[in-house]
Design an enzyme around this catalytic site. Structure first.
Site, PDB file in Angstrom:
ATOM      1  N   THR A   1      53.821 -24.427 -33.800  1.00 27.41           N
ATOM      2  CA  THR A   1      53.352 -24.458 -32.623  1.00 27.41           C
ATOM      3  C   THR A   1      51.432 -25.041 -33.045  1.00 27.41           C
ATOM      4  O   THR A   1      51.495 -25.752 -31.681  1.00 27.41           O
ATOM      5  CB  THR A   1      53.128 -22.669 -31.660  1.00 27.41           C
ATOM      6  OG1 THR A   1      54.466 -22.047 -31.990  1.00 27.41           O
ATOM      7  CG2 THR A   1      52.510 -22.889 -30.442  1.00 27.41           C
ATOM      8  N   CYS A   2      51.280 -25.001 -33.968  1.00 25.98           N
ATOM      9  CA  CYS A   2      50.423 -25.798 -33.999  1.00 25.98           C
ATOM     10  C   CYS A   2      50.028 -27.001 -34.152  1.00 25.98           C
ATOM     11  O   CYS A   2      49.929 -27.909 -33.869  1.00 25.98           O
ATOM     12  CB  CYS A   2      49.237 -25.093 -34.868  1.00 25.98           C
ATOM     13  SG  CYS A   2      49.282 -22.890 -35.579  1.00 25.98           S
ATOM     14  N   ALA A   3      51.078 -27.244 -34.993  1.00 26.04           N
ATOM     15  CA  ALA A   3      51.618 -28.885 -35.224  1.00 26.04           C
ATOM     16  C   ALA A   3      52.180 -29.504 -34.024  1.00 26.04           C
ATOM     17  O   ALA A   3      51.920 -30.205 -33.012  1.00 26.04           O
ATOM     18  CB  ALA A   3      52.789 -28.970 -35.721  1.00 26.04           C
TER      19      ALA A   3
END
Length: 168
Positions: free
Chosen positions: A59-61
């Site tokens: 999700t961060c990526a």
């Protein structure tokens, strides 16, 4: 203290994000070349703070990829992607992904950004990392939009953040 969840389990942060209309708290973070970057370095520009636990999660990526794509079309706006990842890991990710429209910054050195924005997790498996959030700051340093994502594995509301930029 703010409460969010990680896969449905409650975790907490130090406090609440700065409110809309307030002056954005000053910060100093670390760039990929280990030099410092401060909020004042971006004076006169609109600033999007894309804040997340670690670029090494899906999700961060994805948030970095999405804001990188959106940032290419923004005038007088800088997107700062902020985590406690080491600058070397951030640079490696951007190089591998062809990310070049956002600036990666790290709060690894002293955690003062997480303290200033009240986003540091105080418990749970992500303790001491930063809660997934987006803060949009206008060219005068005022907060015009903020979102702390209630479920950490979910993506932020990109559309709302970008609309706040358009309305500023």
């Amino acid at each position: 203290m703010a409460t969010v969840t990680l896969k449905g389990n409650e975790i907490h942060t130090k406090g609440s994000l700065p409110s809309n209309g307030s002056q954005a708290p000053a910060f100093t973070l670390i760039k990929s070349d280990l030099s410092s970057a401060s909020l004042s370095d971006y004076s006169g520009k609109k600033v999007v703070l894309n804040i997340f636990p670690s670029v090494d999660t899906g999700t961060c990526a994805q948030s970095v990829r999405q804001f990188n794509e959106e940032a290419a079309e923004l005038d007088d706006t800088i997107v700062l992607c902020i985590s406690k990842d080491l600058p070397f890991a951030q640079a490696r990710f951007c190089g591998a992904e062809g990310i070049d429209n956002v600036e990666m910054l790290s709060d690894f050195r002293d955690g003062s950004f997480g303290d200033a924005y009240q986003l540091t997790f105080t418990d749970g498996p992500l303790q001491s990392l930063l809660s997934r959030s987006v803060v949009v700051i206008d060219e005068n340093g005022k907060v015009i939009y903020s979102e702390q994502v209630s479920e950490t594995v979910d993506e932020p509301n990109y559309k709302a953040a970008l609309e706040a930029l358009a309305d500023a």
